[in-house]
Design an enzyme around this catalytic site. Structure first.
Site, mmCIF file in Angstrom:
data_model
loop_
_atom_site.group_PDB
_atom_site.id
_atom_site.type_symbol
_atom_site.label_atom_id
_atom_site.label_comp_id
_atom_site.label_asym_id
_atom_site.label_seq_id
_atom_site.Cartn_x
_atom_site.Cartn_y
_atom_site.Cartn_z
ATOM 1 N N THR A 73 33.212 34.614 53.046
ATOM 2 C CA THR A 73 32.149 35.441 53.637
ATOM 3 C C THR A 73 32.720 36.058 54.913
ATOM 4 O O THR A 73 33.841 35.727 55.321
ATOM 5 C CB THR A 73 30.905 34.596 54.009
ATOM 6 O OG1 THR A 73 31.288 33.664 55.029
ATOM 7 C CG2 THR A 73 30.346 33.853 52.809
ATOM 8 N N ARG B 259 45.324 36.657 57.061
ATOM 9 C CA ARG B 259 44.813 37.865 57.707
ATOM 10 C C ARG B 259 43.306 37.740 57.848
ATOM 11 O O ARG B 259 42.632 37.221 56.946
ATOM 12 C CB ARG B 259 45.076 39.098 56.841
ATOM 13 C CG ARG B 259 46.526 39.460 56.703
ATOM 14 C CD ARG B 259 47.052 40.200 57.901
ATOM 15 N NE ARG B 259 46.247 41.366 58.227
ATOM 16 C CZ ARG B 259 46.395 42.054 59.356
ATOM 17 N NH1 ARG B 259 47.284 41.690 60.258
ATOM 18 N NH2 ARG B 259 45.649 43.104 59.596
ATOM 19 N N GLU C 77 45.675 20.247 48.476
ATOM 20 C CA GLU C 77 45.373 21.676 48.277
ATOM 21 C C GLU C 77 45.800 22.095 46.883
ATOM 22 O O GLU C 77 45.109 22.856 46.193
ATOM 23 C CB GLU C 77 46.103 22.538 49.313
ATOM 24 C CG GLU C 77 45.648 22.317 50.741
ATOM 25 C CD GLU C 77 46.349 23.264 51.718
ATOM 26 O OE1 GLU C 77 46.569 24.435 51.379
ATOM 27 O OE2 GLU C 77 46.677 22.821 52.830
ATOM 28 N N ARG D 33 42.545 47.477 61.080
ATOM 29 C CA ARG D 33 42.176 46.539 60.008
ATOM 30 C C ARG D 33 41.495 47.276 58.862
ATOM 31 O O ARG D 33 41.689 46.943 57.697
ATOM 32 C CB ARG D 33 41.203 45.480 60.553
ATOM 33 C CG ARG D 33 41.872 44.433 61.393
ATOM 34 C CD ARG D 33 40.945 43.232 61.610
ATOM 35 N NE ARG D 33 41.511 42.359 62.625
ATOM 36 C CZ ARG D 33 42.521 41.506 62.403
ATOM 37 N NH1 ARG D 33 43.056 41.378 61.219
ATOM 38 N NH2 ARG D 33 42.986 40.768 63.395
ATOM 39 N N HIS E 89 41.491 26.488 52.747
ATOM 40 C CA HIS E 89 41.682 26.289 54.185
ATOM 41 C C HIS E 89 42.082 24.835 54.425
ATOM 42 O O HIS E 89 41.468 23.921 53.859
ATOM 43 C CB HIS E 89 40.392 26.623 54.944
ATOM 44 C CG HIS E 89 40.544 26.480 56.424
ATOM 45 N ND1 HIS E 89 41.189 27.424 57.195
ATOM 46 C CD2 HIS E 89 40.181 25.490 57.267
ATOM 47 C CE1 HIS E 89 41.207 27.011 58.464
ATOM 48 N NE2 HIS E 89 40.598 25.840 58.522
ATOM 49 N N LEU F 30 34.528 33.933 59.453
ATOM 50 C CA LEU F 30 35.881 33.398 59.234
ATOM 51 C C LEU F 30 35.881 31.893 58.946
ATOM 52 O O LEU F 30 35.305 31.112 59.698
ATOM 53 C CB LEU F 30 36.756 33.675 60.471
ATOM 54 C CG LEU F 30 38.200 33.167 60.393
ATOM 55 C CD1 LEU F 30 39.010 33.981 59.405
ATOM 56 C CD2 LEU F 30 38.857 33.181 61.764
ATOM 57 N N ASN G 240 38.963 31.122 48.996
ATOM 58 C CA ASN G 240 40.000 30.856 49.995
ATOM 59 C C ASN G 240 40.271 29.359 50.056
ATOM 60 O O ASN G 240 39.364 28.554 49.835
ATOM 61 C CB ASN G 240 39.508 31.334 51.373
ATOM 62 C CG ASN G 240 40.521 31.086 52.488
ATOM 63 O OD1 ASN G 240 41.705 31.395 52.346
ATOM 64 N ND2 ASN G 240 40.076 30.521 53.608
ATOM 65 N N ASN H 36 50.642 27.248 47.214
ATOM 66 C CA ASN H 36 49.345 27.182 46.521
ATOM 67 C C ASN H 36 49.318 28.134 45.334
ATOM 68 O O ASN H 36 48.769 27.810 44.282
ATOM 69 C CB ASN H 36 48.198 27.475 47.499
ATOM 70 C CG ASN H 36 47.795 26.236 48.271
ATOM 71 O OD1 ASN H 36 47.203 25.318 47.722
ATOM 72 N ND2 ASN H 36 48.139 26.195 49.558
HETATM 73 C C1 GAR Z 1 48.145 26.423 53.274
HETATM 74 O O1 GAR Z 1 48.144 25.183 53.918
HETATM 75 C C2 GAR Z 1 46.762 27.056 53.338
HETATM 76 O O2 GAR Z 1 45.719 26.120 53.249
HETATM 77 C C3 GAR Z 1 46.813 27.698 54.703
HETATM 78 O O3 GAR Z 1 48.091 28.247 54.791
HETATM 79 C C4 GAR Z 1 48.994 27.437 54.035
HETATM 80 C C5 GAR Z 1 49.760 28.331 53.101
HETATM 81 O O4 GAR Z 1 50.747 27.625 52.385
HETATM 82 N N1 GAR Z 1 45.766 28.672 54.849
HETATM 83 C C6 GAR Z 1 45.108 28.907 55.982
HETATM 84 O O5 GAR Z 1 45.393 28.357 57.023
HETATM 85 C C7 GAR Z 1 43.984 29.936 55.895
HETATM 86 N N2 GAR Z 1 43.165 29.887 57.056
HETATM 87 P P1 GAR Z 1 51.327 28.191 51.044
HETATM 88 O O6 GAR Z 1 51.776 29.629 51.336
HETATM 89 O O7 GAR Z 1 52.495 27.316 50.715
HETATM 90 O O8 GAR Z 1 50.252 28.150 49.996
#
Ligand code: GAR
Length: 204
Positions: A144, A94, A177, A68, A112, A147, A110, A17
């Site tokens: 926010t 995280r 994404e 944390r 997701h 989570l 973010n 991403n």
């Molecule tokens: C992606 O699919 C992103 O949406 C997800 O981790 C992957 C990272 O891939 N994020 C989450 O699950 C956040 N809760 P990348 O490192 O190739 O971008």
């Protein structure tokens, strides 16, 4: 778009991403400086791509911090060295403390891999397959303290097809994404996003 804005991108692993953001910013000639890519893991594969593209990289290893709060305060110090207008969590895996999230309120996005509010947390593609939903997707939202919730900026929908495995579905979602995250960031830097009553409005 007016003055040059700056962005800090946080990653934990592959960084595809982050790559999509960097490539789109360059292809569309955004007046934006990708000020830094920061990882909580020294072995994050995405760090190499960033370095090869002359983007400053930093690692704040979460392992080095007992709590944390300590980790988040070290991360905040690293991010703020670059005075970003926007912080992007691009596969940053995280859980962040409420104080950290509050500090970046309205300027942290973010991505997701589900159609929130469905399937927060981990293993979202498994969750979708197990639930038998017929569509799935990805969401870009303001972060926010709750989570994987927060005002939604963009979503993309993909079908779930017979024979889908977690891997096949993940790849289908990931392709989306890579489109919606850069698009959402572009809207942010163009000043098009506002939040009213927990909902994002996008100026035309
Ligand atoms: C992606 O699919 C992103 O949406 C997800 O981790 C992957 C990272 O891939 N994020 C989450 O699950 C956040 N809760 P990348 O490192 O190739 O971008």
């Amino acid at each position: 778009m007016r003055a040059m804005k700056s962005i800090v991108i946080l990653i934990s692993g592959r960084g595809s991403n982050m790559e999509a953001i960097v490539r789109t910013a360059r292809a569309e000639q955004w007046p934006v400086r990708i000020a830094a890519v920061i990882s909580n893991r020294p072995d994050a594969a995405g760090l190499a791509f960033a370095a090869q593209h002359d983007i400053p990289v930093a690692v704040v290893p979460n392992k080095n911090y007992a709590t944390r709060e300590e980790f988040d305060s070290a991360l905040k110090a690293e991010i703020d060295k670059f005075s970003p207008d926007l912080v992007v969590l691009a596969g940053f895996l995280r859980i962040l403390t409420p104080a950290f999230v509050e500090y970046y309120a309205g300027r942290m996005l973010n991505i997701h891999p589900s159609l929130l509010p469905a399937f927060p947390g981990l293993a979202t593609h498994r969750q979708a397959l197990d639930a038998g939903v017929k569509v799935h997707g990805a969401t870009v939202h303001f972060v926010t303290a709750h989570l994987d919730h927060g005002p939604i900026v963009a979503q993309a929908v993909v079908p779930i097809l017979a024979g889908d495995t977690e891997e096949i579905l993940a790849a289908r979602v990931l392709e989306q994404e890579h489109l919606i995250l850069p698009r959402a960031i572009r809207w942010f830097i163009e000043g098009k996003l506002s939040i009213e009553n927990g909902c994002v409005h996008i100026a035309s």
